[in-house]
Design an enzyme around this catalytic site. Structure first.
Site, PDB file in Angstrom:
ATOM      1  N   GLN A   1       0.884  -1.208  -0.145  1.00 56.44           N
ATOM      2  CA  GLN A   1       0.000   0.001  -0.015  1.00 56.44           C
ATOM      3  C   GLN A   1       0.930   1.402   0.161  1.00 56.44           C
ATOM      4  O   GLN A   1       0.277   2.303   0.038  1.00 56.44           O
ATOM      5  CB  GLN A   1      -0.801   0.035   1.326  1.00 56.44           C
TER       6      GLN A   1
ATOM      7  N   HIS B 271      -1.629   1.285  -4.385  1.00 54.69           N
ATOM      8  CA  HIS B 271      -2.021   2.403  -4.465  1.00 54.69           C
ATOM      9  C   HIS B 271      -1.072   3.507  -5.244  1.00 54.69           C
ATOM     10  O   HIS B 271      -0.824   4.630  -4.992  1.00 54.69           O
ATOM     11  CB  HIS B 271      -2.013   3.140  -2.872  1.00 54.69           C
TER      12      HIS B 271
ATOM     13  N   LYS C 116       3.327  -2.569  14.809  1.00 49.97           N
ATOM     14  CA  LYS C 116       3.562  -2.132  15.965  1.00 49.97           C
ATOM     15  C   LYS C 116       2.384  -2.207  16.799  1.00 49.97           C
ATOM     16  O   LYS C 116       2.476  -2.182  18.125  1.00 49.97           O
ATOM     17  CB  LYS C 116       3.967  -0.541  15.869  1.00 49.97           C
TER      18      LYS C 116
END
EC number: 2.3.1.286
Length: 670
Positions: free
Chosen positions: A400, A420, A553
């Site tokens: 992406q 994208h 994360k």
């Protein structure tokens, strides 16, 4: 189940279910046939005339119609409850002592002591059941190619009842029982699931137990109180189950197995029974619409073993894999969008809106420097993907990201889908002339609009360049209408070939994803929150038996990953490579190779990964300390279009004429 629902519809309403007061009481009596109307037709009153008899029949018909209407009302008005998913709160079964081999050789039943897994020695059609009538997950073949099939229950659910109190006792539900039931529902469908799990005769408590078996808990307090009234619950636990079947077999003088009698004396009021049915429908729909986590794949060792045997790995990446290079992600609390609040935008995502860009490209070009990728740099995580490719295991990297860093790391174009788009190229929004993206990087860094040389002269006719003095005098430098024609401010502007909101994804994505999801044998999602469709839907397109791993994360709670490794992407990649005995082709690998990492299991299938003796909080503080300037809000300047009336408006939005060299180079490149 269908017969039960039909019987339930014919069941007379309880007094409380119709109305309060005398009217409700009379309606309840009439429904049971003990009202004064029917008493008037006793043998002593056989001389009642025909007209009176007709009146009685008419009244009875009216009462029947009213009763039927009341039945419909309660069925239509009853809504399903909000359900809490509690499958992860169920206890896990102990590994049976008669298993042969080590825990790592088996899958299916999980040891709560070690977190390792074991496989029942039976085949997929072996009927081994628990108190809930559910079996374990059975597989055949090696770890790399096993297909996991849920076990058919040995017998339908059977509720027991205490001899003295006549209260019901539910079997204990283990996490394996629940996961098996959910998998069975998804694999075989609703009809077979209900037929195999429910007896022919049942009551509303069986429906409640099915909701629990699917891993959900009802939140409605009134309904839970009604259930607790008829269920033995010595510990006053809302979850209600007390003993499993193995315990109750030895105390037959205290408990008796029971099925509802044909007279259908349901322990709960009809309104509660109807609600439970609708709750079960809702629970089943939730299960059918979501992925079920694999019971045999939830540890780092499982991931390492699968990496070594997988041949068709899909790696889905997001902005989190580039943050170690100083490129901000988009949606975290410290990400790109959160920093755009200072710009006064109604929606931070407007900077990537095609409509906004068409109206005023300066909105984008005033912040584009913040997401401009570094040239010829890539992180250890990018090299981790390259390593998978070098071992001939990478089916495709769906990224992406718009930074094009995967190409710098050496990921081959045919192995990569830039969902994208990227900064790799740029195109004129007017004539579609295309150049290498790096040629507009100087414009982006200087907050200037890059103009197509072929549209430049025409743009000058539409938009006259104003001096700072003219702007200070308040003269309008916008000419949106030229000779009666509407001209967008983006006329002749070069736009990076990144996919803005409002633009279709590249055709390459749609062409390849349909084939790739069918070949995939392992999905790894890295550094993404999976918030943007249709890329976020890839996790739901992968076959159910294919393991899914998250490296990020933060957790992604709306997806059902079998394994989540939470920490800095580079650290997790280094840990996994160490365990595989592989070398990541990156300049920092010698340092990472000798680094010791700690993996803390916070819950089943979820690990926090960080360097030994460094807590996640310390790592985050250290990371923020070294953030590069381009992530600082001090580097932001308000978009020109937001302060158009200000005399101090920046002139950076004025078209910068290309030099003769630029035009010559551009013409040569075409």
């Amino acid at each position: 189940m269908t017969e039960y629902y039909g019987t339930l519809q014919k069941r007379p309403l309880e007094q409380e279910s119709v109305a309060e007061g005398n009217g409700g009481l009379e309606s309840g009596k009439k429904a049971r046939g003990d009202s004064d109307v029917f008493a008037a037709r006793s043998p002593e009153n056989e001389d009642v005339d025909v007209d009176a008899d007709a009146d009685v029949d008419a009244d009875a018909d009216a009462d029947a119609d009213a009763e039927e209407d009341a039945q419909k009302d309660i069925l239509e008005e009853t809504k399903a409850d909000e359900l809490d998913e509690v499958v992860d709160e169920y206890e896990e079964k102990e590994v049976s002592s008669n298993f042969n081999g080590t825990a790592s050789d088996h899958v299916g039943i999980t040891s709560s002591n070690t977190g390792s897994t074991a496989l029942a020695a039976s085949s997929a059609d072996t009927n081994s059941g628990s108190g809930n009538g559910t079996g374990t997950m059975a597989t055949n073949g090696t770890l790399s190619d096993r297909q996991y099939a849920p076990q058919k229950p040995e017998h339908p659910i059977k509720l027991e009842r205490r001899s003295v109190s006549r209260k019901y006792v539910f079997p204990v539900i283990s996490k394996e029982d629940s996961l098996n039931a959910r998998s069975y529902l998804k694999q075989f469908g609703s009809a077979r699931f209900l037929d195999d799990y429910l007896p022919e005769d049942l009551n509303s408590l069986y429906v409640y137990h099915m909701i629990k078996l699917l891993g959900f808990q009802i939140k409605d307090k009134e309904l839970m109180l009604a259930i607790q009234e008829v269920v033995h619950n010595a510990d006053n636990d809302d979850s209600l189950p007390q003993k499993n079947s193995s315990e109750t077999k030895n105390v037959s003088d205290t408990y008796t197995a029971t099925y509802p009698s044909p007279s259908f004396e349901d322990p709960l009021e009809k309104k509660h029974a109807v609600r439970l049915i609708k709750d079960l429908q809702k629970a089943m729909n939730k299960v059918l619409s979501t992925r079920i986590r694999l019971t045999n794949f939830h540890t780092i060792d499982d991931f390492v073993a699968k990496l070594k045997t997988a041949k068709k790995i899909i790696v889905l990446t997001g902005a989190g894999i580039s943050t170690s290079l100083g490129i901000p992600d988009f949606r975290s609390s410290e990400g790109f969008y959160s920093k755009l609040g200072d710009l006064g935008l109604n929606d931070p995502q407007d900077v990537f809106s095609l409509e906004v860009f068409t109206e005023d490209p300066s909105v984008f070009y005033n912040i584009a420097h913040m997401v401009l990728p570094p040239e010829n740099m890539y992180s250890p995580l990018h090299s981790f993907i390259k390593m998978i490719q070098d071992k001939d295991k990478l089916l495709r990297n769906y990224t992406q990201n718009i930074d094009n860093l995967e190409s710098y790391a050496g990921v081959e174009p045919e192995k990569m889908v830039q969902c994208h788009g990227s900064f790799a190229t740029a195109s004129c929004v007017t004539c579609h002339w295309k150049i290498q993206g790096e040629r507009i990087f100087p414009n982006i860094r200087n907050l200037q609009l890059p103009i197509c040389p072929y549209c430049y002269s025409k743009r000058l006719e539409f938009f006259k360049t104003k001096t700072d003095e003219e702007l200070a005098d308040g003269e309008d430098d916008d000419m949106d209408d030229h000779h009666g024609r509407s001209v967008p401010k983006s006329f002749g502007v070069l736009k990076p070939d990144i996919t803005f909101f409002g633009e279709a994804l590249p055709s390459k994505f749609h062409r390849l994803i349909r084939e790739d999801v069918l070949q995939c044998d392992l999905l790894i999602c890295i550094g993404t929150s999976l918030k943007v469709a249709p890329v976020s839907e890839i996790v739901n397109m992968i076959p159910a038996h294919v393991p899914q791993v998250l490296i990020n994360k933060d957790p992604v709670k709306h997806a059902e990953f079998d394994l989540s490794l939470l920490g800095l992407c580079d650290d997790v990649a280094a840990l996994v490579a160490q365990k595989c005995g592989w070398d990541i082709p990156h300049d920092n690998w010698n340092k990472l190779k000798n680094k010791v990492f700690d993996s803390e299991e916070v819950e089943r299938g979820v690990y926090k990964v960080h360097p030994l003796n460094e807590s996640p909080a310390e790592l985050e503080a250290e990371e923020e300390k070294h953030l590069p300037l381009q992530q600082s809000t001090a580097a932001l300047t308000p978009p020109v279009s937001l302060s158009a009336d200000s005399p101090g408006r920046s002139s950076s939005s004025s078209p910068q004429p290309p030099t003769q060299t630029d035009i010559a180079n551009n013409q040569t490149s075409t």
